[in-house]
Design an enzyme around this catalytic site. Structure first.
Site, PDB file in Angstrom:
ATOM      1  N   HIS A   1      -4.754  67.297  -3.300  1.00  0.00           N
ATOM      2  CA  HIS A   1      -3.920  67.138  -2.103  1.00  0.00           C
ATOM      3  C   HIS A   1      -4.209  68.280  -1.130  1.00  0.00           C
ATOM      4  O   HIS A   1      -4.172  69.455  -1.490  1.00  0.00           O
ATOM      5  CB  HIS A   1      -2.454  67.150  -2.548  1.00  0.00           C
ATOM      6  CG  HIS A   1      -1.442  66.916  -1.481  1.00  0.00           C
ATOM      7  ND1 HIS A   1      -0.995  65.667  -1.133  1.00  0.00           N
ATOM      8  CD2 HIS A   1      -0.765  67.788  -0.694  1.00  0.00           C
ATOM      9  CE1 HIS A   1      -0.083  65.778  -0.180  1.00  0.00           C
ATOM     10  NE2 HIS A   1       0.071  67.047   0.106  1.00  0.00           N
TER      11      HIS A   1
ATOM     12  N   ASP B   1      -3.051  70.109   2.282  1.00  0.00           N
ATOM     13  CA  ASP B   1      -1.981  70.292   3.264  1.00  0.00           C
ATOM     14  C   ASP B   1      -2.551  70.898   4.534  1.00  0.00           C
ATOM     15  O   ASP B   1      -2.690  72.116   4.662  1.00  0.00           O
ATOM     16  CB  ASP B   1      -0.883  71.182   2.675  1.00  0.00           C
ATOM     17  CG  ASP B   1      -0.078  70.427   1.630  1.00  0.00           C
ATOM     18  OD1 ASP B   1       0.421  69.334   1.963  1.00  0.00           O
ATOM     19  OD2 ASP B   1       0.036  70.900   0.493  1.00  0.00           O
TER      20      ASP B   1
ATOM     21  N   HIS C   1      -2.964  65.280   3.683  1.00  0.00           N
ATOM     22  CA  HIS C   1      -1.624  65.247   4.291  1.00  0.00           C
ATOM     23  C   HIS C   1      -1.680  66.052   5.587  1.00  0.00           C
ATOM     24  O   HIS C   1      -1.737  67.280   5.563  1.00  0.00           O
ATOM     25  CB  HIS C   1      -0.625  65.851   3.281  1.00  0.00           C
ATOM     26  CG  HIS C   1       0.767  65.987   3.801  1.00  0.00           C
ATOM     27  ND1 HIS C   1       1.719  66.779   3.182  1.00  0.00           N
ATOM     28  CD2 HIS C   1       1.394  65.429   4.872  1.00  0.00           C
ATOM     29  CE1 HIS C   1       2.853  66.710   3.866  1.00  0.00           C
ATOM     30  NE2 HIS C   1       2.677  65.902   4.885  1.00  0.00           N
TER      31      HIS C   1
ATOM     32  N   GLY D   1       5.688  72.836   5.395  1.00  0.00           N
ATOM     33  CA  GLY D   1       5.271  74.167   5.834  1.00  0.00           C
ATOM     34  C   GLY D   1       4.914  75.133   4.733  1.00  0.00           C
ATOM     35  O   GLY D   1       4.131  76.041   4.953  1.00  0.00           O
TER      36      GLY D   1
ATOM     37  N   GLY E   1       6.485  76.033  -3.066  1.00  0.00           N
ATOM     38  CA  GLY E   1       7.459  76.838  -3.800  1.00  0.00           C
ATOM     39  C   GLY E   1       8.894  76.715  -3.320  1.00  0.00           C
ATOM     40  O   GLY E   1       9.733  77.540  -3.670  1.00  0.00           O
TER      41      GLY E   1
ATOM     42  N   ASP F   1       6.528  64.619  -2.146  1.00  0.00           N
ATOM     43  CA  ASP F   1       5.802  65.868  -1.914  1.00  0.00           C
ATOM     44  C   ASP F   1       6.742  67.015  -1.573  1.00  0.00           C
ATOM     45  O   ASP F   1       7.457  66.976  -0.577  1.00  0.00           O
ATOM     46  CB  ASP F   1       4.805  65.637  -0.761  1.00  0.00           C
ATOM     47  CG  ASP F   1       3.935  66.841  -0.479  1.00  0.00           C
ATOM     48  OD1 ASP F   1       3.906  67.772  -1.301  1.00  0.00           O
ATOM     49  OD2 ASP F   1       3.264  66.835   0.579  1.00  0.00           O
ATOM     50  N   GLY F   2       6.705  68.051  -2.423  1.00  0.00           N
ATOM     51  CA  GLY F   2       7.489  69.256  -2.169  1.00  0.00           C
ATOM     52  C   GLY F   2       8.641  69.401  -3.149  1.00  0.00           C
ATOM     53  O   GLY F   2       9.468  68.501  -3.279  1.00  0.00           O
ATOM     54  N   GLY F   3       8.639  70.511  -3.869  1.00  0.00           N
ATOM     55  CA  GLY F   3       9.728  70.797  -4.797  1.00  0.00           C
ATOM     56  C   GLY F   3       9.726  69.963  -6.069  1.00  0.00           C
ATOM     57  O   GLY F   3      10.721  69.930  -6.801  1.00  0.00           O
TER      58      GLY F   3
ATOM     59  N   SER G   1       2.988  74.400  -6.820  1.00  0.00           N
ATOM     60  CA  SER G   1       3.384  75.501  -7.707  1.00  0.00           C
ATOM     61  C   SER G   1       3.646  75.072  -9.148  1.00  0.00           C
ATOM     62  O   SER G   1       3.306  75.814 -10.075  1.00  0.00           O
ATOM     63  CB  SER G   1       4.565  76.280  -7.131  1.00  0.00           C
ATOM     64  OG  SER G   1       5.459  75.459  -6.470  1.00  0.00           O
TER      65      SER G   1
HETATM   66  C1  DX5 Z   1       4.670  71.376   1.891  1.00  0.00           C
HETATM   67  C2  DX5 Z   1       3.440  70.647   1.405  1.00  0.00           C
HETATM   68  C3  DX5 Z   1       3.425  70.401  -0.056  1.00  0.00           C
HETATM   69  C4  DX5 Z   1       3.382  71.659  -0.896  1.00  0.00           C
HETATM   70  C5  DX5 Z   1       4.051  71.410  -2.191  1.00  0.00           C
HETATM   71  O1  DX5 Z   1       4.610  71.497   3.269  1.00  0.00           O
HETATM   72  O2  DX5 Z   1       3.315  69.390   2.050  1.00  0.00           O
HETATM   73  O3  DX5 Z   1       2.329  69.552  -0.407  1.00  0.00           O
HETATM   74  O4  DX5 Z   1       2.065  72.089  -1.134  1.00  0.00           O
HETATM   75  O5  DX5 Z   1       4.231  72.616  -2.857  1.00  0.00           O
HETATM   76  P1  DX5 Z   1       5.252  72.722  -4.087  1.00  0.00           P
HETATM   77  O6  DX5 Z   1       4.848  71.689  -5.079  1.00  0.00           O
HETATM   78  O7  DX5 Z   1       5.064  74.116  -4.563  1.00  0.00           O
HETATM   79  O8  DX5 Z   1       6.614  72.459  -3.520  1.00  0.00           O
HETATM   80 ZN    ZN Z   2       1.674  67.942   1.236  1.00  0.00          ZN
END
Ligand code: DX5
Ligand code: ZN
Length: 231
Positions: free
Chosen positions: A36, A38, A69, A147, A150, A176-178, A199
């Site tokens: 992925h 970003d 993304h 953005g 983590g 995606d995210g968290g 993360s």
């Molecule tokens: C956030 C990104 C995510 C991010 C996820 O803006 O789009 O793809 O890398 O990171 P984790 O899995 O650590 O929340």
């Molecule tokens: Zn992403």
């Protein structure tokens, strides 16, 4: 549909080519399905990351599928670069574009999966028409404000996954995210198909076990169900 994992390289030192190649090898060995990317432009989100040249570079070092993304303003102006770089999924933000349907069509016409991404503050009904139109192959639901890696998962995002799943059962839902092993169970249950993580994957003590746990420990059953349905 059995569940896939998309490993975001955001939390590694992606400017260091050796570290990047090692990360790619690690996620391949851990049986992730996608890498992925970003992409941030410093305008749609504060942070600036990388562009299509990094996708190009990684493409030469892996056979995994590439999941792009775009967190950029005016995604229309850069999509062509990612098509050329060999992306397998390209998602852009609903909030960043005027004519999402036209852009989805442009991506699909190149036989690439086209995705529409939505921020935590954008409710599912805003993209109802797009999702029902079948033009989006993928809906990327943000579990955090875009953005950074983590951050803590925003609970309402799971409900949003469920709502989109109801709107169109054929669309692949990416969360995606968290995302972590604990919340992944609920996310799979409500309809997420692709779990994105940075993360959780890169901080894992045992990456392969973690990727497997994100896919779901009933993975064998999921595959059996999938083939039954398609026979
Ligand atoms: C956030 C990104 C995510 C991010 C996820 O803006 O789009 O793809 O890398 O990171 P984790 O899995 O650590 O929340
Ligand atoms: Zn992403």
């Amino acid at each position: 549909m059995f569940k896939r994992v998309s490993a975001s390289i955001l939390c590694i030192d992606y400017n260091n080519k050796e570290a990047l190649i090692k990360a790619v090898e690690d996620v391949e060995n851990a049986r992730a399905n996608f890498i992925h990317f970003d992409v941030m432009d410093g305008k749609f989100v504060e942070r600036k990351t990388f562009d299509h040249n990094l996708v190009n570079f990684v493409k030469a070092h892996t056979c995994l599928m590439l999941d792009v993304h775009l967190m950029v303003e005016n995604p229309e102006s850069v999509v062509g670069d990612y098509i050329k770089a060999g992306a397998d999924i390209i998602s852009f933000h609903y909030e960043a574009t005027k004519d999402a349907k036209a852009l989805l069509k442009k991506i699909k016409d190149k036989n690439i999966l086209a995705g529409i991404a939505i921020n935590p503050k954008t409710p599912a009904y805003k993209i109802k028409d797009i999702v029902e139109s079948g033009l989006a192959d993928v809906v990327l639901v943000m579990g955090v404000e875009p953005g950074n890696y983590g951050q803590t998962f925003i609970p309402g995002s799971a409900e949003k996954v469920a709502e989109i799943h109801e709107l169109n059962r054929n669309v692949y839902i990416e969360i995606d995210g968290g995302v972590n092993v604990k919340n992944s169970k609920l996310l799979r249950k409500v309809g997420a198909d692709i779990l994105v993580s940075s993360s959780t994957i890169f901080n894992a003590k045992n990456m392969r076990k973690t990727v497997r746990a994100l896919k779901g420990n009933d993975y064998g059953e999921q595959i059996a169900k999938f083939f039954k349905k398609h026979n």
